[in-house]
Motif scaffolding. Structure first.
Motif, PDB file in Angstrom:
ATOM      1  N   TYR A 188       0.839  -1.194   0.000  1.00 38.67           N
ATOM      2  CA  TYR A 188       0.000   0.000   0.000  1.00 38.67           C
ATOM      3  C   TYR A 188       0.880   1.252   0.000  1.00 38.67           C
ATOM      4  O   TYR A 188       2.083   1.207   0.287  1.00 38.67           O
ATOM      5  CB  TYR A 188      -0.911   0.004   1.227  1.00 38.67           C
ATOM      6  CG  TYR A 188      -0.175  -0.345   2.512  1.00 38.67           C
ATOM      7  CD1 TYR A 188       0.587   0.609   3.192  1.00 38.67           C
ATOM      8  CD2 TYR A 188      -0.223  -1.636   3.019  1.00 38.67           C
ATOM      9  CE1 TYR A 188       1.280   0.286   4.357  1.00 38.67           C
ATOM     10  CE2 TYR A 188       0.471  -1.969   4.175  1.00 38.67           C
ATOM     11  CZ  TYR A 188       1.211  -1.002   4.832  1.00 38.67           C
ATOM     12  OH  TYR A 188       1.897  -1.332   5.973  1.00 38.67           O
ATOM     13  N   ARG A 189       0.256   2.377  -0.307  1.00 38.68           N
ATOM     14  CA  ARG A 189       0.987   3.637  -0.437  1.00 38.68           C
ATOM     15  C   ARG A 189       1.204   4.356   0.896  1.00 38.68           C
ATOM     16  O   ARG A 189       2.061   5.220   0.992  1.00 38.68           O
ATOM     17  CB  ARG A 189       0.251   4.565  -1.405  1.00 38.68           C
ATOM     18  CG  ARG A 189       0.201   4.005  -2.825  1.00 38.68           C
ATOM     19  CD  ARG A 189      -0.519   4.946  -3.777  1.00 38.68           C
ATOM     20  NE  ARG A 189      -0.522   4.406  -5.140  1.00 38.68           N
ATOM     21  CZ  ARG A 189      -1.408   3.555  -5.625  1.00 38.68           C
ATOM     22  NH1 ARG A 189      -2.399   3.135  -4.834  1.00 38.68           N
ATOM     23  NH2 ARG A 189      -1.332   3.102  -6.858  1.00 38.68           N
TER      24      ARG A 189
ATOM     25  N   TYR B  52      -1.362   2.102   8.713  1.00 43.24           N
ATOM     26  CA  TYR B  52      -2.008   0.803   8.563  1.00 43.24           C
ATOM     27  C   TYR B  52      -2.409   0.233   9.919  1.00 43.24           C
ATOM     28  O   TYR B  52      -3.522  -0.260  10.101  1.00 43.24           O
ATOM     29  CB  TYR B  52      -1.066  -0.162   7.840  1.00 43.24           C
ATOM     30  CG  TYR B  52      -1.532  -1.598   7.867  1.00 43.24           C
ATOM     31  CD1 TYR B  52      -2.704  -1.988   7.237  1.00 43.24           C
ATOM     32  CD2 TYR B  52      -0.796  -2.576   8.540  1.00 43.24           C
ATOM     33  CE1 TYR B  52      -3.142  -3.304   7.267  1.00 43.24           C
ATOM     34  CE2 TYR B  52      -1.224  -3.893   8.573  1.00 43.24           C
ATOM     35  CZ  TYR B  52      -2.392  -4.255   7.942  1.00 43.24           C
ATOM     36  OH  TYR B  52      -2.822  -5.552   7.976  1.00 43.24           O
TER      37      TYR B  52
ATOM     38  N   ILE C  81      -5.819   1.436   5.950  1.00 41.78           N
ATOM     39  CA  ILE C  81      -5.499   2.001   4.650  1.00 41.78           C
ATOM     40  C   ILE C  81      -6.710   1.869   3.733  1.00 41.78           C
ATOM     41  O   ILE C  81      -7.280   0.774   3.610  1.00 41.78           O
ATOM     42  CB  ILE C  81      -4.306   1.257   4.003  1.00 41.78           C
ATOM     43  CG1 ILE C  81      -3.067   1.275   4.919  1.00 41.78           C
ATOM     44  CG2 ILE C  81      -3.991   1.838   2.629  1.00 41.78           C
ATOM     45  CD1 ILE C  81      -2.386   2.612   5.015  1.00 41.78           C
TER      46      ILE C  81
ATOM     47  N   GLU D 239      -5.761   2.522  -1.996  1.00 42.17           N
ATOM     48  CA  GLU D 239      -4.347   2.840  -1.815  1.00 42.17           C
ATOM     49  C   GLU D 239      -3.477   1.591  -1.941  1.00 42.17           C
ATOM     50  O   GLU D 239      -2.252   1.681  -1.825  1.00 42.17           O
ATOM     51  CB  GLU D 239      -4.118   3.502  -0.450  1.00 42.17           C
ATOM     52  CG  GLU D 239      -4.682   4.923  -0.355  1.00 42.17           C
ATOM     53  CD  GLU D 239      -3.968   5.874  -1.303  1.00 42.17           C
ATOM     54  OE1 GLU D 239      -2.731   5.972  -1.241  1.00 42.17           O
ATOM     55  OE2 GLU D 239      -4.664   6.502  -2.140  1.00 42.17           O
ATOM     56  N   TYR D 240      -4.089   0.452  -2.142  1.00 39.40           N
ATOM     57  CA  TYR D 240      -3.333  -0.780  -2.374  1.00 39.40           C
ATOM     58  C   TYR D 240      -3.000  -0.883  -3.864  1.00 39.40           C
ATOM     59  O   TYR D 240      -3.855  -0.649  -4.717  1.00 39.40           O
ATOM     60  CB  TYR D 240      -4.140  -1.998  -1.920  1.00 39.40           C
ATOM     61  CG  TYR D 240      -4.062  -2.228  -0.435  1.00 39.40           C
ATOM     62  CD1 TYR D 240      -3.179  -3.152   0.108  1.00 39.40           C
ATOM     63  CD2 TYR D 240      -4.850  -1.492   0.442  1.00 39.40           C
ATOM     64  CE1 TYR D 240      -3.094  -3.360   1.481  1.00 39.40           C
ATOM     65  CE2 TYR D 240      -4.768  -1.681   1.816  1.00 39.40           C
ATOM     66  CZ  TYR D 240      -3.886  -2.612   2.326  1.00 39.40           C
ATOM     67  OH  TYR D 240      -3.795  -2.802   3.692  1.00 39.40           O
TER      68      TYR D 240
ATOM     69  N   ARG E 210     -11.769   0.115   3.895  1.00 40.34           N
ATOM     70  CA  ARG E 210     -10.363   0.245   4.274  1.00 40.34           C
ATOM     71  C   ARG E 210      -9.947  -0.974   5.083  1.00 40.34           C
ATOM     72  O   ARG E 210     -10.784  -1.656   5.669  1.00 40.34           O
ATOM     73  CB  ARG E 210     -10.098   1.530   5.068  1.00 40.34           C
ATOM     74  CG  ARG E 210     -10.749   1.608   6.435  1.00 40.34           C
ATOM     75  CD  ARG E 210     -10.263   2.839   7.212  1.00 40.34           C
ATOM     76  NE  ARG E 210     -10.455   4.073   6.475  1.00 40.34           N
ATOM     77  CZ  ARG E 210      -9.498   4.977   6.259  1.00 40.34           C
ATOM     78  NH1 ARG E 210      -8.275   4.763   6.721  1.00 40.34           N
ATOM     79  NH2 ARG E 210      -9.739   6.077   5.602  1.00 40.34           N
TER      80      ARG E 210
END
Length: 237
Positions: free
Chosen positions: A57-58, A64, A69, A73-74, A101
């Motif tokens: 993920y970013r 996290y 997250i 965003e993964y 999320r």
């Protein structure tokens, strides 16, 4: 191979670079159980190879652990999934909502609950599989792609599909610890009672000693940086 059974050869169901943290190339059963046809199953994620720990993920690790997250965003969420064989769609389930999320504590609790308390006689298999597609690839050979993105399933029951066709997208539905693709072969179209079948991928590449090496009819390990690209289809169709 860690098992004496000959693997069934199929096409890699994704494009681009991937990591398989759960794979029969490292341990069998790959998911710690033979239930739900998962004995030889794979999980695939995309990671940032340049960041410490290869996060998928970013965001940051602290984000996290504390806040979770957002699934968009993964890196792998929404990536296209491709048919691993020529075959007929026998099940195609969509509409099961994804959690928006990830959250370390709740996702771990959910995973443990489903792993130990799922009852195939009374529980909805989608609570584990989420959105999924099952294809009949041959006599008593069924391929399942699981945890798909809500609204992404592109095939219908009875449809004939050619290997390499887009059939859905990677998601986070069902018993998913984080967005990923779960892939397995089974001896039945019923996930609740099926037994897993060993499978290997006809062609992919592994990054070794600073360069990409072509691999044929093999099984990636949990440490392999692997990739498969569209141009490779021409050599295997």
């Amino acid at each position: 191979m860690l098992d004496k059974r000959e693997p069934i050869i199929v096409e890699f169901p994704l494009r681009g670079e991937w990591l398989s943290p759960n794979t029969p190339g490292t341990k069998i059963p790959s998911h710690g159980t033979n239930k739900l046809g998962t004995r030889y199953a794979y999980d695939f994620i995309q990671v940032d190879w340049k960041r410490k720990g290869w996060p998928a993920y970013r965001g940051s690790l602290l984000q996290y652990l504390l806040l979770g997250i957002p699934i968009n965003e993964y890196y792998c969420w929404g990536r296209e999934v491709y048919a691993p064989c020529d075959g007929v769609v026998v099940q195609a389930k969509d509409g099961y909502e994804e959690r928006e999320r990830t959250n370390f504590i709740s996702d771990l609790s959910n995973a443990n609950k489903n792993a130990h308390h799922f009852n195939p006689q009374k529980d909805d298999v989608r609570s584990v599989a989420g959105n999924y597609i099952i294809m009949e690839c041959g006599e008593n050979v069924y391929a399942a792609v699981v945890h798909l993105q809500t609204g992404s399933v592109r095939v219908t029951v009875g449809q004939n599909v050619k290997k390499g066709e887009v059939i859905g997208k990677v998601g986070h539905s069902g018993n998913s610890f984080a967005p990923h693709l779960h892939f397995q072969l089974m001896d039945s179209s019923d996930i609740a009672t099926a037994k897993g079948l060993p499978c290997a991928f006809k062609q992919y590449e592994v990054f070794q000693n600073g360069e990409w090496q072509a691999i044929s009819n093999s099984i990636p390990t949990a440490k392999d940086r692997i990739r498969f690209h569209n141009q490779a289809i021409e050599t295997i169709v």
